[in-house]
Motif scaffolding. Sequence first.
Motif, PDB file in Angstrom:
ATOM      1  N   ARG A  92      -7.697  10.349   2.779  1.00 33.21           N
ATOM      2  CA  ARG A  92      -6.845  10.191   3.959  1.00 33.21           C
ATOM      3  C   ARG A  92      -5.791   9.117   3.730  1.00 33.21           C
ATOM      4  N   PHE A  93      -6.155   8.074   2.983  1.00 35.50           N
ATOM      5  CA  PHE A  93      -5.173   7.045   2.642  1.00 35.50           C
ATOM      6  C   PHE A  93      -4.058   7.630   1.773  1.00 35.50           C
ATOM      7  N   ARG A  94      -4.424   8.409   0.778  1.00 36.53           N
ATOM      8  CA  ARG A  94      -3.397   9.004  -0.081  1.00 36.53           C
ATOM      9  C   ARG A  94      -2.472   9.897   0.740  1.00 36.53           C
ATOM     10  N   GLU A  95      -3.013  10.599   1.709  1.00 36.94           N
ATOM     11  CA  GLU A  95      -2.206  11.488   2.547  1.00 36.94           C
ATOM     12  C   GLU A  95      -1.289  10.703   3.488  1.00 36.94           C
ATOM     13  N   GLN A  96      -1.830   9.692   4.154  1.00 39.66           N
ATOM     14  CA  GLN A  96      -1.115   9.049   5.257  1.00 39.66           C
ATOM     15  C   GLN A  96      -0.524   7.678   4.890  1.00 39.66           C
ATOM     16  N   ILE A  97      -0.946   7.109   3.776  1.00 43.22           N
ATOM     17  CA  ILE A  97      -0.416   5.829   3.308  1.00 43.22           C
ATOM     18  C   ILE A  97       0.355   6.014   2.001  1.00 43.22           C
ATOM     19  N   GLY A  98      -0.178   6.814   1.105  1.00 47.47           N
ATOM     20  CA  GLY A  98       0.473   7.072  -0.170  1.00 47.47           C
ATOM     21  C   GLY A  98      -0.306   6.558  -1.357  1.00 47.47           C
ATOM     22  N   LEU A  99      -1.012   5.443  -1.175  1.00 51.31           N
ATOM     23  CA  LEU A  99      -1.836   4.847  -2.207  1.00 51.31           C
ATOM     24  C   LEU A  99      -3.283   4.811  -1.749  1.00 51.31           C
ATOM     25  N   SER A 100      -4.190   4.654  -2.688  1.00 52.84           N
ATOM     26  CA  SER A 100      -5.597   4.490  -2.337  1.00 52.84           C
ATOM     27  C   SER A 100      -5.817   3.106  -1.726  1.00 52.84           C
ATOM     28  N   PRO A 101      -6.906   2.897  -0.974  1.00 50.98           N
ATOM     29  CA  PRO A 101      -7.190   1.557  -0.443  1.00 50.98           C
ATOM     30  C   PRO A 101      -7.253   0.494  -1.530  1.00 50.98           C
ATOM     31  N   LYS A 102      -7.774   0.842  -2.699  1.00 51.71           N
ATOM     32  CA  LYS A 102      -7.882  -0.131  -3.797  1.00 51.71           C
ATOM     33  C   LYS A 102      -6.497  -0.575  -4.256  1.00 51.71           C
ATOM     34  N   LYS A 103      -5.567   0.361  -4.381  1.00 56.47           N
ATOM     35  CA  LYS A 103      -4.210   0.000  -4.813  1.00 56.47           C
ATOM     36  C   LYS A 103      -3.462  -0.757  -3.722  1.00 56.47           C
ATOM     37  N   VAL A 104      -3.692  -0.386  -2.475  1.00 55.38           N
ATOM     38  CA  VAL A 104      -3.088  -1.138  -1.373  1.00 55.38           C
ATOM     39  C   VAL A 104      -3.576  -2.581  -1.398  1.00 55.38           C
ATOM     40  N   ALA A 105      -4.871  -2.774  -1.662  1.00 55.69           N
ATOM     41  CA  ALA A 105      -5.425  -4.125  -1.736  1.00 55.69           C
ATOM     42  C   ALA A 105      -4.754  -4.926  -2.852  1.00 55.69           C
ATOM     43  N   ARG A 106      -4.462  -4.281  -3.988  1.00 56.63           N
ATOM     44  CA  ARG A 106      -3.757  -4.972  -5.086  1.00 56.63           C
ATOM     45  C   ARG A 106      -2.404  -5.492  -4.617  1.00 56.63           C
ATOM     46  N   VAL A 107      -1.681  -4.647  -3.875  1.00 57.84           N
ATOM     47  CA  VAL A 107      -0.354  -5.040  -3.396  1.00 57.84           C
ATOM     48  C   VAL A 107      -0.463  -6.216  -2.440  1.00 57.84           C
TER      49      VAL A 107
END
Length: 244
Positions: A152-167
């Motif tokens: 759902r993150f990839r669909e609605q955010i674009g990145l996985s939660p793990k990659k979002v956390a890196r950012v």
Amino acid sequence: MVNFGAPVRLAQAVAEQPIWTPYRSLVSGLRTSSTLGEHGGKVCGVEVILTPWMAFRLLGMPMHAIKEIAVPVPEILGTDGRVLEEQLTAAADWRARFALLDALLLRRCALGPTPAPQVIAAWTELSRQDGLVPLARLAQDAGWSARHLELRFREQIGLSPKKVARVFRLRRALPLVAALHPGSEIAATCGFYDQAHFNSEFKAMAGCTPSQFAVHRGLTVAVRPVDRLPGQLTSTLIPGLLKE
């Protein structure tokens, strides 16, 4: 972003040989690495900054389709994008431009898909905690499996939660680097394993070492402010690209 003057040029900061691409307008998805931007010394245009889940609603497309890239506005919005470029450029003043933007955004928002509340809540928590939230806890709070949350993150955010956390971890580290805090202190504060891990992640995402970034940021402050968001460190001027 819709530019009213000459095109701006973008390239990946982490590329060994940057490939510059000109854009009159663009939609940029979420990225895990920095972007180089170049222009002729003056930029005039409109930039709309959206949360990723609101971009999902307005653009009406899976956000992973534009992760790590920039795409001309007409390629995303079709006729709406072409008309928007023309109308914003021709508008008599900024009030007229903002009215055009409001009308388009509200119309597309009403027609677009509704983001999941669980995705919004997980994104909000990651942002609030600067990425220092275990994925298992996010999934538990959402009532989903970790795999379903990632999809759902990839669909609605674009990145996985793990990659979002890196950012988010890098975003927290940037002002500490600019303020010349020790690397070991930054690593501990921002959730990196150790200083070596922090240095490696920083270079992989920013395209330079922390010390190089601190020097570039010092030049930025000395010359002129370039941050695009109030209260956030978003940009630096790079020696060699800086032209007076």
